[in-house]
Enzyme design. Structure first.
Site, PDB file in Angstrom:
ATOM      1  N   ASP A 115       0.553  -1.122   0.137  1.00  0.00           N
ATOM      2  CA  ASP A 115       0.209  -0.202   0.049  1.00  0.00           C
ATOM      3  C   ASP A 115       0.927   1.438  -0.214  1.00  0.00           C
ATOM      4  OD1 ASP A 115      -2.698  -0.770   0.082  1.00  0.00           O
ATOM      5  OD2 ASP A 115      -2.713  -1.499   2.365  1.00  0.00           O
ATOM      6  N   ASP A 151      -5.445  -3.727   3.896  1.00  0.00           N
ATOM      7  CA  ASP A 151      -6.270  -3.213   5.848  1.00  0.00           C
ATOM      8  C   ASP A 151      -8.157  -3.532   5.428  1.00  0.00           C
ATOM      9  OD1 ASP A 151      -6.777  -1.523   3.883  1.00  0.00           O
ATOM     10  OD2 ASP A 151      -5.255   0.437   4.726  1.00  0.00           O
ATOM     11  N   ASP A 207      -9.585  -6.586   0.553  1.00  0.00           N
ATOM     12  CA  ASP A 207      -8.530  -7.256   0.426  1.00  0.00           C
ATOM     13  C   ASP A 207      -8.279  -7.971   1.307  1.00  0.00           C
ATOM     14  OD1 ASP A 207      -7.020  -4.271   0.025  1.00  0.00           O
ATOM     15  OD2 ASP A 207      -7.033  -3.674   1.943  1.00  0.00           O
TER      16      ASP A 207
HETATM   17  N1  LIG Z   1     -13.240   9.492   3.081  1.00  0.00           N
HETATM   18  C1  LIG Z   1     -13.005   9.903   1.388  1.00  0.00           C
HETATM   19  N2  LIG Z   1     -13.826  10.330   0.756  1.00  0.00           N
HETATM   20  C2  LIG Z   1     -13.722  10.571  -0.504  1.00  0.00           C
HETATM   21  N3  LIG Z   1     -13.277  10.239  -1.319  1.00  0.00           N
HETATM   22  C3  LIG Z   1     -12.344   9.594  -0.379  1.00  0.00           C
HETATM   23  C4  LIG Z   1     -11.652   9.499   0.683  1.00  0.00           C
HETATM   24  N4  LIG Z   1     -10.760   8.475   1.441  1.00  0.00           N
HETATM   25  C5  LIG Z   1     -10.430   8.337  -0.289  1.00  0.00           C
HETATM   26  N5  LIG Z   1     -11.008   8.939  -1.254  1.00  0.00           N
HETATM   27  C6  LIG Z   1     -10.118   8.796  -2.621  1.00  0.00           C
HETATM   28  O1  LIG Z   1     -10.451   7.747  -2.339  1.00  0.00           O
HETATM   29  C7  LIG Z   1      -9.138   7.499  -3.745  1.00  0.00           C
HETATM   30  C8  LIG Z   1      -8.767   6.226  -3.331  1.00  0.00           C
HETATM   31  O2  LIG Z   1      -8.768   5.750  -1.415  1.00  0.00           O
HETATM   32  P1  LIG Z   1      -7.984   5.236  -0.914  1.00  0.00           P
HETATM   33  O3  LIG Z   1      -8.017   5.546   0.764  1.00  0.00           O
HETATM   34  O4  LIG Z   1      -9.721   3.859  -1.224  1.00  0.00           O
HETATM   35  O5  LIG Z   1      -6.855   4.529  -1.451  1.00  0.00           O
HETATM   36  P2  LIG Z   1      -6.571   2.954  -1.299  1.00  0.00           P
HETATM   37  O6  LIG Z   1      -5.943   2.493  -2.158  1.00  0.00           O
HETATM   38  O7  LIG Z   1      -6.519   2.782   0.441  1.00  0.00           O
HETATM   39  O8  LIG Z   1      -4.808   3.775  -0.626  1.00  0.00           O
HETATM   40  P3  LIG Z   1      -3.346   3.777  -0.255  1.00  0.00           P
HETATM   41  O9  LIG Z   1      -2.792   2.783  -1.097  1.00  0.00           O
HETATM   42  O10 LIG Z   1      -2.681   4.541  -0.608  1.00  0.00           O
HETATM   43  O11 LIG Z   1      -3.713   3.334   1.050  1.00  0.00           O
HETATM   44  C9  LIG Z   1      -8.542   8.586  -2.749  1.00  0.00           C
HETATM   45  O12 LIG Z   1      -7.510   9.200  -4.295  1.00  0.00           O
HETATM   46  C10 LIG Z   1      -9.265   9.728  -3.130  1.00  0.00           C
HETATM   47  O13 LIG Z   1      -9.006  10.554  -3.522  1.00  0.00           O
END
Ligand SMILES: Nc1ncnc2c1ncn2[C@@H]1O[C@H](COP(=O)(O)OP(=O)(O)OP(=O)(O)O)[C@@H](O)[C@H]1O
Length: 862
Positions: free
Chosen positions: A334, A593, A597
């Site tokens: 991640d 997480d 996943d």
């Molecule tokens: N709480 C939220 N509310 C709305 N949109 C969000 C929120 N958190 C993240 N996003 C959007 O969703 C996209 C993906 O976020 P997410 O948290 O799913 O990424 P992730 O895969 O968990 O990231 P990483 O791999 O870096 O941990 C972000 O780029 C953002 O644009």
């Protein structure tokens, strides 16, 4: 034993919620009072399922005797006794007993190390008490508690559900049914089986979707899970693919050795040696040669690895993971939290293609900040870091989040999901949307201008703005008001600094030949910038989830293999990535997480979940949990894994020649028709003392400095390499020659036979100790590749030397083991043999290194 007997019924699933609440004596809205909860905790006990103790110590001790080899030894003892060898029989009995004690102690240690693991990952639950929701350790839940569940949680106790919002629960842990069950708050017929009780949720199952609330009806051992765990008498055996492979090898080797022994017995008797004497001799041969401690020792080496990893913030949930970790060839990680700190700060806002400094946003982009406050589940000090950052930005721009929220209470929520990358909330009929720029922009036709006014959405300008912001490594969120017509309110861009320790760890992995890939839901630009900052991007190799989906299947695997950054990837695609890499023969470690996943974590060779930020679902599916959520812990675990595997190889490389040498001494004597240079009870002595005090020290060897500078072990490489076999032959020959030479020359110089044998025994142990020293580095000359000081190793040598002195000079042992005090010459023999053996093995390493180097250069390799 169910809670029903305590609480008056075990048919909560058949009762309406109000009746259940009455019976449990709780107000389902306010929950229990703290005092009541404390009283109930004293009455019903902690909400923990005590793992069935397994076989008791006595049973585990007796099991040590359940071994064909031990039967043979006991038989040999009886035969010896019958034919008058009282002392020898006593010694054999003592050896059998000692063997059982050692086996028992070893097993208990390994077991304890493993048991400690299950308690290391804390489990919490959200419970309503005194009218307020709070997080408490799940162990403190009591019947009557009101528990809140959300997607990703593990159900902490048996519950009768009172409120359900689209909740689905994976009950496979309990029922074996892998399709999640849709829940409701309605009663079901009393006769319904567990799998059909839609109105209940059971401890240990996983919420895969939605939210729910429920009343605790049973805790601890009274839960369905507790019932099952009591039924399944867990005689959990500590096995891994490697221990199984070794156990099979030991069995095969045993068969060969028994056959050889039988042949030797026949030969000896045919030559006129009395059968009982011959029998004891071949038993010694067999016992000496069979590496009986191998599987147990391997389990111990692995268990020590588990403990070492836990000190580095990596908690291993399955023993085989230790072994697999050392062979990892690809780590898919991640971004947020693992490579970065997951401490978000909004640094810039933007609207209509223009950046707006945070200081001016309070007036110019007020509604964008308001949307960030309303469409938000966090508090300033608690919640998703992305959302906390939005609150902090509003405060910094001079707004008051509490007042904004009070003025516009929320009536509806569509929660954030990684798949949609958006979240929507409705306040007094006004809907706000926030999320990934592409998703939000796709819904809008117009955009707000800073300071007021609207214009048609300029998508090109928006794209350029997003490019600029993401190129700086910022995570960009877009905000929109959806009513009466959708209008884009602006962007907020936040910074999440990379972890400095991740930079070093990525570097270490790469020099260890491990490919590191970043997989994120974030925008490609952000992903690439962060990848650059931690040292893992070559810009040509970023692909988005959409691009992956377009690839023709034939090109998919290759594309995945040579991409190092994956952006806008959905959890489902993570699974495809793992599979693609595995098809190319990789051993894959994958972090995750979220609830979604779990499939990828389960499929990966090493699924890695986050201890602090992750969901229970991810942790349940993982082989390893990181307490600090930090990439550096993965690297540390791989390092330890490699060290553990090295130590296994060292132990095996030492023990096989040592054992086979012991058997060979007897065999050679029988075949040559010569007197035994070492008598059976002495072989038993050597076998017992050296296996423990010399061999096992290898389990504690420090990890060699160079482990992360060499490529991963090829997944298909067999344990028994040509080098190892060569070593077995060489060292067993050395031992046999040294023992015979010492014995014969001493006899020739007129020493009594006891003294000559004592010398032979000491020479034998001396050679084994010298060889152990050499094993501290298997492939390189040990003095050049000195692995550093090891207290265990030093202690082992000192104890072994002490034991040999006792054997040589203490009269009682002289009688028992047919030994005698010896003079200086005898010890010079021991020293000489040890030095020569050490030199020969080291020379062999050098020659082999030179040979392989020459072979490699002839093949045109480096
Ligand atoms: N709480 C939220 N509310 C709305 N949109 C969000 C929120 N958190 C993240 N996003 C959007 O969703 C996209 C993906 O976020 P997410 O948290 O799913 O990424 P992730 O895969 O968990 O990231 P990483 O791999 O870096 O941990 C972000 O780029 C953002 O644009």
């Amino acid at each position: 034993m169910s809670s029903g007997t305590v609480l008056g019924t075990d048919e909560f699933h058949a009762l309406p919620v109000s009746t259940v609440a009455d019976r449990l004596g709780v107000d389902p809205r306010r929950g229990l009072s703290s005092e009541d909860a404390d009283a109930r905790l004293r009455r019903y006990g902690a909400n923990t399922v005590s793992v069935p103790a397994g076989p008791g110590p006595l049973r585990r001790f007796l099991v040590q005797f359940h071994n064909p080899l031990i039967y043979v030894l006991l038989l040999a003892g009886v035969v010896t006794w019958v034919f008058g060898g009282r002392v020898d029989a006593g010694v054999i009995g003592g050896v059998v007993l000692l063997n059982a004690v050692v086996g028992f102690v070893q097993e208990s240690r390994a077991q304890r190390a493993l048991e400690a693991l299950s308690t290391m990952v804390p489990v919490e639950a959200t419970v309503v008490r005194d009218g307020v929701p709070r997080r408490i350790p799940a162990a403190r839940l009591v019947p009557g508690d009101v528990v809140e569940l959300a997607a990703g949680d593990r159900v902490p106790a048996d519950l009768r559900l009172t409120e359900v919002h689209l909740a689905e629960i994976d009950e496979s842990a309990l029922t074996g049914e892998s399709v999640p069950v849709v829940k409701s708050a309605d009663p079901v017929p009393a006769s319904a089986v567990v799998a059909d009780r839609a109105g209940s949720a059971y401890s240990g199952t996983l919420v895969t979707r939605g939210q729910a609330r429920g009343l605790v009806t049973a805790t601890g051992g009274a839960t369905q899970l507790g019932d099952i765990q009591h039924l399944v008498a867990t005689a959990e055996v500590v096995t891994t693919p490697l221990t199984r492979k070794l156990a099979r090898f030991s069995r095969q080797l045993s068969v060969v050795i028994v056959a050889v022994s039988a042949g030797a017995f026949a030969l000896g008797v045919a030559r006129g040696t009395p059968a009982p004497e011959m029998f004891t001799a071949v038993v010694a041969l067999a016992v000496g040669a069979i590496p009986e401690g191998l599987p147990a020792a391997v389990a111990i080496v692995l268990a020590i690895g588990v403990v070492r990893m836990s000190r580095r913030g990596a908690i291993v949930r399955h023993l085989p993971a230790v072994e697999t970790l050392g062979g990892t060839t690809v780590i898919c990680t991640d971004k947020t939290g693992t490579l970065t700190r997951n401490r978000m700060t909004v640094t810039t806002l933007a609207a209509a293609g223009e950046p707006v400094p945070l200081a001016e946003a309070g007036s110019a982009l007020r509604e964008c900040l308001v949307a960030g406050v309303l469409c938000n589940d966090a508090e300033l000090d608690e919640g998703d870091p992305t959302e906390i950052a939005l609150l902090a930005a509003a405060v910094e721009a001079g707004l008051d989040p509490a007042a904004i929220r009070a003025a516009a209470p929320r009536t509806e929520t569509v929660p954030f999901e990684s798949e949609t990358r958006t979240m929507t909330t409705v306040h007094n009929g006004v809907a706000y949307l926030k999320g990934a720029v592409e998703e939000v922009a796709a819904r809008c036709e117009t955009e707000l201008l800073p300071g007021g006014g609207e214009r048609p959405l300029d998508r090109a300008a928006l794209d350029r703005m997003q490019e600029t912001l993401t190129a700086r490594g910022l995570r960009v969120l877009a905000f929109a008001r959806l009513t009466p017509v959708p209008v884009l309110l602006g962007l907020q861009a936040m910074q999440d600094p990379p972890r400095p320790e991740a930079v070093t760890a990525v570097e270490a992995c790469r020099s260890a030949g491990i490919d590191v890939k970043m997989i994120t839901g974030d925008h490609a630009g952000t992903a690439l910038a962060v990848a650059g900052a931690v040292g893992l991007a070559d810009s040509a190799r970023v692909r988005t989830g959409a691009e992956l989906a377009e690839l023709p299947p034939a090109e998919f695997d290759d594309a995945v293999a040579d991409t190092s950054v994956f952006a806008r990837v959905s959890p489902g695609q993570k699974l495809e990535l793992v599979q693609a890499l595995q098809r190319r023969g990789h051993v894959v470690a994958m972090t995750g997480d979220g609830v979604n996943d779990a499939p990828a974590l389960r499929r990966a060779d090493i699924g890695v979940a986050m201890g602090a930020g992750g969901t229970d679902a991810a942790r349940q599916a993982a082989d390893m949990v990181l307490t600090g959520d930090d990439f550096a812990s993965i690297e540390a675990a791989v390092r330890v894994g490699r060290g553990v595997f090295d130590n296994l190889r060292k132990f095996i490389a030492w023990t096989l020649p040592a054992n086979i040498g012991e058997g060979m001494v007897v065999l050679v004597a029988i075949v040559l028709g010569a007197t035994l240079p070492i008598v059976p009870v002495q072989i038993l002595w050597i076998n017992m003392t050296t296996a423990v005090f010399l061999g096992l020290t290898m389990a504690f060897e420090p990890t060699e400095a160079g482990v992360m500078r060499r490529p991963p072990r090829p997944p298909a490489r067999p344990l028994f390499t040509a080098s190892l076999l060569r070593r077995v032959v060489l060292v067993s020959l050395l031992q046999v020659v040294a023992a015979f030479a010492a014995y014969r020359l001493q006899l020739g110089s007129g020493a009594p036979v006891e003294e000559a044998r004592t010398t032979a025994v000491n020479v034998f142990v001396g050679v084994q100790a010298a060889y152990l020293l050499s094993c501290r580095s298997l492939d390189r000359p040990v003095l050049r590749a000195w692995p550093g000081h090891s207290r265990m190793f030093a202690l082992g040598l000192v104890l072994t030397a002490g034991l040999q002195l006792v054997l040589t000079y203490v009269p009682v042992l002289n009688t028992w083991f047919h030994t005698a005090p010896v003079g200086l010459v005898s010890w010079l023999w021991v020293l000489g043999a040890a030095v020569v053996a050490f030199a020969v093995v080291e020379a062999d390493k050098l020659l082999w290194l030179r040979f392989t180097a020459r072979r490699a250069s002839r093949r045109g390799g480096p």
